[in-house]
Scaffold this motif. Structure first.
Motif, mmCIF file in Angstrom:
data_model
loop_
_atom_site.group_PDB
_atom_site.id
_atom_site.type_symbol
_atom_site.label_atom_id
_atom_site.label_comp_id
_atom_site.label_asym_id
_atom_site.label_seq_id
_atom_site.Cartn_x
_atom_site.Cartn_y
_atom_site.Cartn_z
ATOM 1 N N VAL A 24 0.849 -1.196 0.000
ATOM 2 C CA VAL A 24 0.000 0.000 0.000
ATOM 3 C C VAL A 24 0.885 1.247 0.000
ATOM 4 O O VAL A 24 0.638 2.202 -0.733
ATOM 5 C CB VAL A 24 -0.976 0.001 1.197
ATOM 6 N N VAL A 25 1.945 1.217 0.815
ATOM 7 C CA VAL A 25 2.878 2.348 0.875
ATOM 8 C C VAL A 25 3.540 2.554 -0.492
ATOM 9 O O VAL A 25 3.679 3.684 -0.952
ATOM 10 C CB VAL A 25 3.923 2.129 1.993
ATOM 11 N N GLU A 26 3.915 1.472 -1.163
ATOM 12 C CA GLU A 26 4.501 1.580 -2.504
ATOM 13 C C GLU A 26 3.515 2.179 -3.500
ATOM 14 O O GLU A 26 3.897 2.994 -4.342
ATOM 15 C CB GLU A 26 4.976 0.212 -2.992
ATOM 16 N N LEU A 27 2.247 1.789 -3.415
ATOM 17 C CA LEU A 27 1.236 2.350 -4.306
ATOM 18 C C LEU A 27 1.088 3.854 -4.068
ATOM 19 O O LEU A 27 0.954 4.631 -5.017
ATOM 20 C CB LEU A 27 -0.102 1.638 -4.136
ATOM 21 N N LEU A 28 1.165 4.272 -2.813
ATOM 22 C CA LEU A 28 1.083 5.702 -2.487
ATOM 23 C C LEU A 28 2.208 6.501 -3.128
ATOM 24 O O LEU A 28 2.033 7.682 -3.430
ATOM 25 C CB LEU A 28 1.149 5.896 -0.975
ATOM 26 N N PRO A 66 -8.899 8.732 3.402
ATOM 27 C CA PRO A 66 -7.617 9.014 2.759
ATOM 28 C C PRO A 66 -6.501 8.091 3.229
ATOM 29 O O PRO A 66 -6.379 7.805 4.418
ATOM 30 C CB PRO A 66 -7.321 10.465 3.160
ATOM 31 N N LEU A 67 -5.699 7.635 2.294
ATOM 32 C CA LEU A 67 -4.502 6.869 2.617
ATOM 33 C C LEU A 67 -3.252 7.735 2.540
ATOM 34 O O LEU A 67 -2.201 7.348 3.032
ATOM 35 C CB LEU A 67 -4.371 5.651 1.691
ATOM 36 N N ASP A 68 -3.358 8.924 1.941
ATOM 37 C CA ASP A 68 -2.231 9.868 1.917
ATOM 38 C C ASP A 68 -2.122 10.514 3.293
ATOM 39 O O ASP A 68 -3.104 11.078 3.783
ATOM 40 C CB ASP A 68 -2.479 10.985 0.902
ATOM 41 N N TRP A 80 0.540 5.708 9.233
ATOM 42 C CA TRP A 80 -0.708 6.371 8.823
ATOM 43 C C TRP A 80 -1.646 5.368 8.151
ATOM 44 O O TRP A 80 -2.835 5.306 8.463
ATOM 45 C CB TRP A 80 -0.401 7.531 7.873
ATOM 46 N N VAL A 81 -1.098 4.604 7.221
ATOM 47 C CA VAL A 81 -1.916 3.637 6.484
ATOM 48 C C VAL A 81 -2.502 2.612 7.452
ATOM 49 O O VAL A 81 -3.697 2.282 7.373
ATOM 50 C CB VAL A 81 -1.089 2.961 5.368
#
Length: 148
Positions: A24-28, A66-68, A80-81
């Motif tokens: 998920v962090v990589e997608l962000l 939000p995931l940002d 955060w995620v």
């Protein structure tokens, strides 16, 4: 509300399945703004109206979170995620699962959550990611501390 392309709407079969919090962090890092929605998926959401359950009011978009990280966030993005996933994990049922999407904010819902239109599904999020977030959460946060 799914993106329509020649051959039909994008479904979760057309996007990657994220299997770790790091995914998920990589997608962000490549897709922002990024949101998470717990539902039956983009195909089901494209034919359903979004309504506030308490008032019955029709919402102008899909309720998402939000995931940002916010600009003030001074901790790892992974934290955060994890927090965002854990805060809304109660919405996960056998019929509802998390998926990552982007789109245009059309307003705010009753809990001040963004309401998206012109949504584009980017990934499905495996239940193992939510489990990983739930394991991380109590290690990095003072869960339940309300400041009193």
């Amino acid at each position: 509300m799914a993106l329509h392309v020649p051959g039909g709407p994008i479904t979760l079969d057309d996007v990657p399945r994220l299997r770790a919090l790091g995914d998920v962090v990589e997608l962000l890092a490549v897709a922002t703004p990024l949101y998470v929605r717990f539902s039956a998926g983009p195909l089901a959401d494209s034919s359903a109206e979004s309504r506030d359950h308490e008032s019955g009011c029709l919402l102008p978009g899909l309720s998402v979170n939000p995931l940002d990280p916010e600009p003030w966030w001074d901790r790892p993005v992974e934290h955060w995620v994890a927090r965002q996933l854990c805060q809304y994990a109660h919405l996960m049922t056998p019929e509802r699962f998390p998926w990552a999407l982007t789109g245009d904010v059309a307003g705010r819902g009753p809990d001040c959550e963004p309401l998206l239109v012109a949504t584009v599904p980017l990934a499905s999020i495996d239940a193992t990611v939510v489990s990983e977030a739930a394991a991380l959460y109590p290690r990095v946060f003072d869960a339940g501390n309300d400041g009193t």
